[in-house]
Design a protein around this motif. Sequence first.
Motif, PDB file in Angstrom:
ATOM      1  N   ARG A  46     133.644  17.140  42.960  1.00 17.82           N
ATOM      2  CA  ARG A  46     132.426  16.422  43.368  1.00 17.82           C
ATOM      3  C   ARG A  46     131.463  16.264  42.199  1.00 17.82           C
ATOM      4  NH1 ARG A  46     131.187  19.404  47.163  1.00 17.82           N
ATOM      5  NH2 ARG A  46     131.927  18.134  48.912  1.00 17.82           N
ATOM      6  N   LYS A  47     131.232  17.325  41.444  1.00 15.97           N
ATOM      7  CA  LYS A  47     130.289  17.256  40.318  1.00 15.97           C
ATOM      8  C   LYS A  47     130.810  16.319  39.225  1.00 15.97           C
ATOM      9  CE  LYS A  47     127.143  20.154  41.844  1.00 15.97           C
ATOM     10  NZ  LYS A  47     127.771  20.588  43.111  1.00 15.97           N
ATOM     11  N   LEU A  48     132.103  16.324  39.006  1.00 15.77           N
ATOM     12  CA  LEU A  48     132.674  15.399  38.026  1.00 15.77           C
ATOM     13  C   LEU A  48     132.450  13.957  38.475  1.00 15.77           C
ATOM     14  CD1 LEU A  48     136.037  17.253  37.293  1.00 15.77           C
ATOM     15  CD2 LEU A  48     134.195  16.889  35.648  1.00 15.77           C
ATOM     16  N   ARG A  49     132.639  13.693  39.750  1.00 18.97           N
ATOM     17  CA  ARG A  49     132.393  12.351  40.285  1.00 18.97           C
ATOM     18  C   ARG A  49     130.910  11.988  40.198  1.00 18.97           C
ATOM     19  NH1 ARG A  49     136.267  11.212  45.582  1.00 18.97           N
ATOM     20  NH2 ARG A  49     138.264  11.410  44.465  1.00 18.97           N
ATOM     21  N   ASN A  50     130.054  12.960  40.428  1.00 23.21           N
ATOM     22  CA  ASN A  50     128.618  12.703  40.385  1.00 23.21           C
ATOM     23  C   ASN A  50     128.158  12.153  39.046  1.00 23.21           C
ATOM     24  OD1 ASN A  50     127.697  15.595  42.456  1.00 23.21           O
ATOM     25  ND2 ASN A  50     128.105  13.467  43.042  1.00 23.21           N
ATOM     26  N   VAL A  51     128.809  12.588  37.936  1.00 24.91           N
ATOM     27  CA  VAL A  51     128.360  12.159  36.601  1.00 24.91           C
ATOM     28  C   VAL A  51     129.140  10.966  36.061  1.00 24.91           C
ATOM     29  CG1 VAL A  51     127.562  14.492  36.054  1.00 24.91           C
ATOM     30  CG2 VAL A  51     129.856  13.765  35.309  1.00 24.91           C
ATOM     31  N   GLY A  52     130.113  10.448  36.836  1.00 24.86           N
ATOM     32  CA  GLY A  52     130.806   9.237  36.402  1.00 24.86           C
ATOM     33  C   GLY A  52     132.289   9.349  36.145  1.00 24.86           C
ATOM     34  N   PHE A  53     132.913  10.465  36.533  1.00 28.08           N
ATOM     35  CA  PHE A  53     134.372  10.578  36.422  1.00 28.08           C
ATOM     36  C   PHE A  53     135.053  10.111  37.709  1.00 28.08           C
ATOM     37  CE2 PHE A  53     133.338  13.889  33.229  1.00 28.08           C
ATOM     38  CZ  PHE A  53     134.231  13.572  32.216  1.00 28.08           C
ATOM     39  N   ALA A  54     136.198   9.477  37.568  1.00 23.68           N
ATOM     40  CA  ALA A  54     137.121   9.322  38.690  1.00 23.68           C
ATOM     41  C   ALA A  54     137.954  10.593  38.664  1.00 23.68           C
ATOM     42  CB  ALA A  54     137.999   8.094  38.493  1.00 23.68           C
ATOM     43  N   ALA A  55     137.762  11.472  39.636  1.00 25.30           N
ATOM     44  CA  ALA A  55     138.381  12.804  39.571  1.00 25.30           C
ATOM     45  C   ALA A  55     139.078  13.143  40.879  1.00 25.30           C
ATOM     46  CB  ALA A  55     137.318  13.863  39.257  1.00 25.30           C
ATOM     47  N   TRP A  56     140.206  13.846  40.740  1.00 22.98           N
ATOM     48  CA  TRP A  56     140.977  14.267  41.910  1.00 22.98           C
ATOM     49  C   TRP A  56     141.579  15.654  41.657  1.00 22.98           C
ATOM     50  CZ3 TRP A  56     141.775   9.544  39.449  1.00 22.98           C
ATOM     51  CH2 TRP A  56     141.417   8.385  40.166  1.00 22.98           C
ATOM     52  N   THR A  66     128.807   5.100  37.118  1.00 25.24           N
ATOM     53  CA  THR A  66     129.248   5.311  35.742  1.00 25.24           C
ATOM     54  C   THR A  66     128.312   6.331  35.105  1.00 25.24           C
ATOM     55  OG1 THR A  66     127.818   3.600  34.801  1.00 25.24           O
ATOM     56  CG2 THR A  66     129.985   2.894  35.611  1.00 25.24           C
ATOM     57  N   TRP A  67     128.666   6.805  33.929  1.00 24.50           N
ATOM     58  CA  TRP A  67     127.826   7.750  33.201  1.00 24.50           C
ATOM     59  C   TRP A  67     126.466   7.138  32.894  1.00 24.50           C
ATOM     60  CZ3 TRP A  67     126.252  12.298  32.105  1.00 24.50           C
ATOM     61  CH2 TRP A  67     125.700  12.649  30.884  1.00 24.50           C
ATOM     62  N   GLU A  68     126.456   5.881  32.518  1.00 23.34           N
ATOM     63  CA  GLU A  68     125.193   5.212  32.192  1.00 23.34           C
ATOM     64  C   GLU A  68     124.304   5.076  33.420  1.00 23.34           C
ATOM     65  OE1 GLU A  68     127.909   4.939  29.047  1.00 23.34           O
ATOM     66  OE2 GLU A  68     128.225   4.204  31.110  1.00 23.34           O
ATOM     67  N   GLU A  69     124.911   4.761  34.546  1.00 17.54           N
ATOM     68  CA  GLU A  69     124.145   4.672  35.800  1.00 17.54           C
ATOM     69  C   GLU A  69     123.581   6.025  36.202  1.00 17.54           C
ATOM     70  OE1 GLU A  69     126.506   0.892  37.857  1.00 17.54           O
ATOM     71  OE2 GLU A  69     127.216   2.940  38.170  1.00 17.54           O
ATOM     72  N   TYR A  70     124.392   7.081  36.013  1.00 18.41           N
ATOM     73  CA  TYR A  70     123.925   8.430  36.324  1.00 18.41           C
ATOM     74  C   TYR A  70     122.708   8.795  35.485  1.00 18.41           C
ATOM     75  CZ  TYR A  70     123.715  13.527  36.288  1.00 18.41           C
ATOM     76  OH  TYR A  70     123.268  14.842  36.366  1.00 18.41           O
TER      77      TYR A  70
END
Length: 306
Positions: free
Chosen positions: A233-243, A299-303
């Motif tokens: 969840r935290k990885l997704r919050n900052v702009g990663f596609a994570a699973w 995305t990271w920039e949006e975050y």
Amino acid sequence: MRMRPRIVRSGAVPITPATRPATRRKRGLLTKVAVLTAGTAMSFGVAAPAQAEHDVAAMALPSANMEAVLKAAQIDPRRAGTELTPGSKASVVLVEEALTARGLLDGKYVDGHFGTATISAYAAYQRSLGYSGIDASGLPGPTSLQKLGSQRYTVTNVVSAGSRVTYHGRTMNTRTKAMLVEAERLLGRQLSVTQGSYNPGGVGGSAGTHDGGGALDLSVQGMTSGTRTDVVRKLRNVGFAAWLRTPAQGNWAYHIHAIAVNDPDQSSAAQHQAGDYYLGYNGLANRARDDGPQVTKVTWEEYKRG
């Protein structure tokens, strides 16, 4: 002898001793304004004539938002149809028109959908610049995007992967590192990186996702199920596609796989995974539904903009 009265044409102002000084002062002021030089312009902090013309020309060009173009280039090729990525159409059309002007893209594809035809055309353009490998994947980078738009458009919201660095013993770019550091801050713990970026052929099961930038594999050793989910969840919050990857999905141990969305150094495989993430898939070849925690995708920039 009687003096003839002076005839004044309609609309003219008679020049008399009373009006002559004011007229001269006005003409002198006009002359001074007209001969403003580059030197005086600089001293007053204004643009000199030549610079002003250049600035006006630059202002007249439309702008292509690189963040929007990158997002569309990841998502659109993975769509079943020709839907557009929200907020990207105007910028993508500018890119497509520039590719068409170079004879690389059929005009029928100038529609704001950065699909496979546009990807192929952009890859051909990158090869024409001498690029190869991941640098000619069809995913726009800042240099190629700016060159393509010369005298056609300006590029805003430029995204750079940055330089390659080592963090937690693995190679990644500075953008990916910054994202990982922020995720660690949110978690209150450091993470163990088992595979970094720019690692072509490093792990067979990765299917090329780590060949370029923005790709990470993270260890989940010692984590509870709840902690694993929170890390994703935290990885997704900052702009990663994570699973979270499990042994039931493939020939690998439990680990977390993450792709930095909008990284311009992504391999084609990573690009596809980022697109699938936005479309609600799991990033695997079976394109099953996303099984990770639901978040607002950014995305990271949006975050960073909040």
